[in-house]
Design a protein around this motif. Structure first.
Motif, PDB file in Angstrom:
ATOM      1  N   GLY A   1       3.264 -16.168 -51.050  1.00 29.37           N
ATOM      2  CA  GLY A   1       3.931 -17.456 -50.944  1.00 29.37           C
ATOM      3  C   GLY A   1       5.373 -17.344 -50.511  1.00 29.37           C
ATOM      4  O   GLY A   1       6.018 -18.362 -50.214  1.00 29.37           O
ATOM      5  N   GLN A   2       5.915 -16.119 -50.511  1.00 29.01           N
ATOM      6  CA  GLN A   2       7.295 -15.928 -50.083  1.00 29.01           C
ATOM      7  C   GLN A   2       7.402 -16.030 -48.572  1.00 29.01           C
ATOM      8  O   GLN A   2       6.445 -15.771 -47.842  1.00 29.01           O
ATOM      9  N   THR A   3       8.571 -16.385 -48.096  1.00 29.96           N
ATOM     10  CA  THR A   3       8.797 -16.482 -46.653  1.00 29.96           C
ATOM     11  C   THR A   3       9.643 -15.305 -46.165  1.00 29.96           C
ATOM     12  O   THR A   3      10.484 -14.784 -46.899  1.00 29.96           O
ATOM     13  N   ARG A   4       9.353 -14.858 -44.963  1.00 31.28           N
ATOM     14  CA  ARG A   4      10.095 -13.783 -44.334  1.00 31.28           C
ATOM     15  C   ARG A   4      10.284 -14.113 -42.846  1.00 31.28           C
ATOM     16  O   ARG A   4       9.548 -14.902 -42.260  1.00 31.28           O
TER      17      ARG A   4
ATOM     18  N   LYS B   1       9.391 -17.336 -38.403  1.00 34.90           N
ATOM     19  CA  LYS B   1       9.363 -17.380 -39.856  1.00 34.90           C
ATOM     20  C   LYS B   1       7.926 -17.372 -40.306  1.00 34.90           C
ATOM     21  O   LYS B   1       7.103 -18.155 -39.813  1.00 34.90           O
TER      22      LYS B   1
ATOM     23  N   THR C   1       4.905 -16.840 -43.669  1.00 37.17           N
ATOM     24  CA  THR C   1       4.664 -16.968 -45.105  1.00 37.17           C
ATOM     25  C   THR C   1       3.715 -15.861 -45.538  1.00 37.17           C
ATOM     26  O   THR C   1       2.628 -15.706 -44.983  1.00 37.17           O
TER      27      THR C   1
END
Length: 406
Positions: A11-14, A5, A7
């Motif tokens: 700021g979004q997580t993928r 995982k 960032t």
């Protein structure tokens, strides 16, 4: 498969997943597929989808786009050289053709060469591809054959999905009236009187070995490379026969750097030869043996291989030398044809035809599997013979024919 995982800067997580795919088909190197997704499952599914596709058709557009045409051509040539069963001379031709292809496509990704681009390339060759001059149609066909094999290799190894050489058209230049009128098969060989003039000049003004190899070429139909490859053990003086099992090539014109290969058809043929020719060759072999006994211990690098046509140090001659000797004699006689040592083969076909030999017999003697060249000369000569026979009959019955017009 490994997933992490991450960032992003926003700021979004993928989720990022990576896994091994089948090795690269051209290089054999390890390939890893990496894909992102909003969820672990999404990223994992994307990776598995790519790997499944690669496993089925193994085509990776992204990876192939990085591979240059020159790299594929180089790899193909290395395989072709050891698997196609071709001689060094053929490989050398392919190397020259690849140089031409690399000039246009060398740095281009293999996937970027489309049918339209390749067709334009062939047209360009026919206009001014050879340093401002057009390539001959036969040369363009050879280059296209080479390219077709390279792209077929690339497709087989899943680097491309389509072969851009499929269904291309070879540019054709129509012959002019002047070319048709000046075209003559008789320009490819010596006529009887021309051959006798050449050989007589070789006897009277020839240098060392001129009479031996030019008479041998004319009366055996051997290829120049086969003549200079002859060894003592190939000559059967008891039965007046010659065994033809090899040809000699020399890329660098260095007498020490030669190669012996099988004949063009990879067959051995044994031919009957005129007793006079064999007597001349027997004398030459005797001179070689005498010379070897006298000088073998005096010459440090004496090449003891029993070549029939050998230099003082035992090494064989190269074909280019034969050509230079022929040019020297041609300058002394009034024959305007552009003939080469290979022309003696065509001359021999003509001689055999005039002597009444059948086409299959002639083809077997000269080692031709493809009848085109033999048939072309054979048909031309037989047509001339038919015309001459009509004239001879007319001359023989000239008196009665005269009465016809009275």
């Amino acid at each position: 498969m490994h997933c992490d995982k991450i960032t992003l800067k926003s700021g979004q997580t993928r989720w990022v997943c990576i896994a091994d795919a089948p090795p690269h088909p051209l290089t054999g190197k390890r390939r890893q597929i990496e894909r992102r997704g909003k969820t672990k499952k999404e990223a994992k599914n994307k990776v598995e989808e790519v790997i499944d596709k690669l496993t089925v058709d193994q085509f990776d557009k992204k990876a192939s786009a990085k591979i240059k045409f020159s790299k594929v051509a180089e790899k193909w040539l290395s395989v072709y050289e050891v698997t196609a069963g071709v001689k060094r001379g053929t490989v050398r031709i392919r190397e020259d053709q690849i140089k031409i292809l690399d000039k246009y496509f060398g740095d281009a990704p293999i996937t970027s060469i489309t049918h339209v681009i390749y067709q334009d390339f062939l047209i360009q060759l026919s206009i001014d591809g050879n340093e401002g001059e057009p390539y001959l149609e036969s040369s363009i066909r050879g280059i296209n054959t080479c390219a077709k094999m390279i792209f077929k290799f690339a497709k087989k190894n899943k680097l491309i999905t389509e072969n851009p050489t499929d269904d291309v058209e070879i540019p054709k230049k129509p012959k002019t009236i002047e070319e048709l009128e000046n075209q003559s098969i008789e320009d490819e060989y010596f006529e009887k009187n021309e051959l006798e003039l050449f050989l007589k000049t070789a006897l009277e003004s020839g240098l060392k070995l001129d009479k031996e190899w030019f008479f041998t070429l004319a009366f055996t139909g051997m290829r120049p490379g086969e003549v200079i490859a002859l060894k003592k053990q190939d000559l059967d003086f008891e039965n007046n026969r010659i065994r033809i099992s090899k040809t000699l090539t020399n890329e660098n014109c260095n007498m020490r750097d030669y190669n012996l290969e099988t004949t063009k058809t990879s067959d051995i043929r044994i031919i009957d030869v005129d007793e006079g020719i064999m007597m001349v060759l027997k004398k030459l072999v005797h001179e070689n043996d005498t010379h070897k006994l006298r000088y073998r211990t005096q010459i440090d690098d004496f090449h003891d291989e029993d070549f029939v046509f050998q230099r003082k140090n035992g090494y064989p001659y190269v074909r280019q030398f034969l050509g230079e000797r022929m040019k020297r004699i041609m300058k002394k006689i009034d024959i305007k044809k552009h003939l080469t040592p290979h022309s003696f083969r065509h001359t021999h076909i003509s001689m055999q035809t005039e002597a009444g030999a059948e086409l299959p017999t002639i083809m077997e003697r000269v080692g031709h599997k493809d009848p085109d060249t033999t048939l072309k000369i054979y048909t031309h000569v037989t047509n001339k013979m038919k015309e001459k026979s009509v004239q001879n009959v007319a001359a023989y019955h000239s008196e009665i024919l005269k009465e016809l017009t009275v």
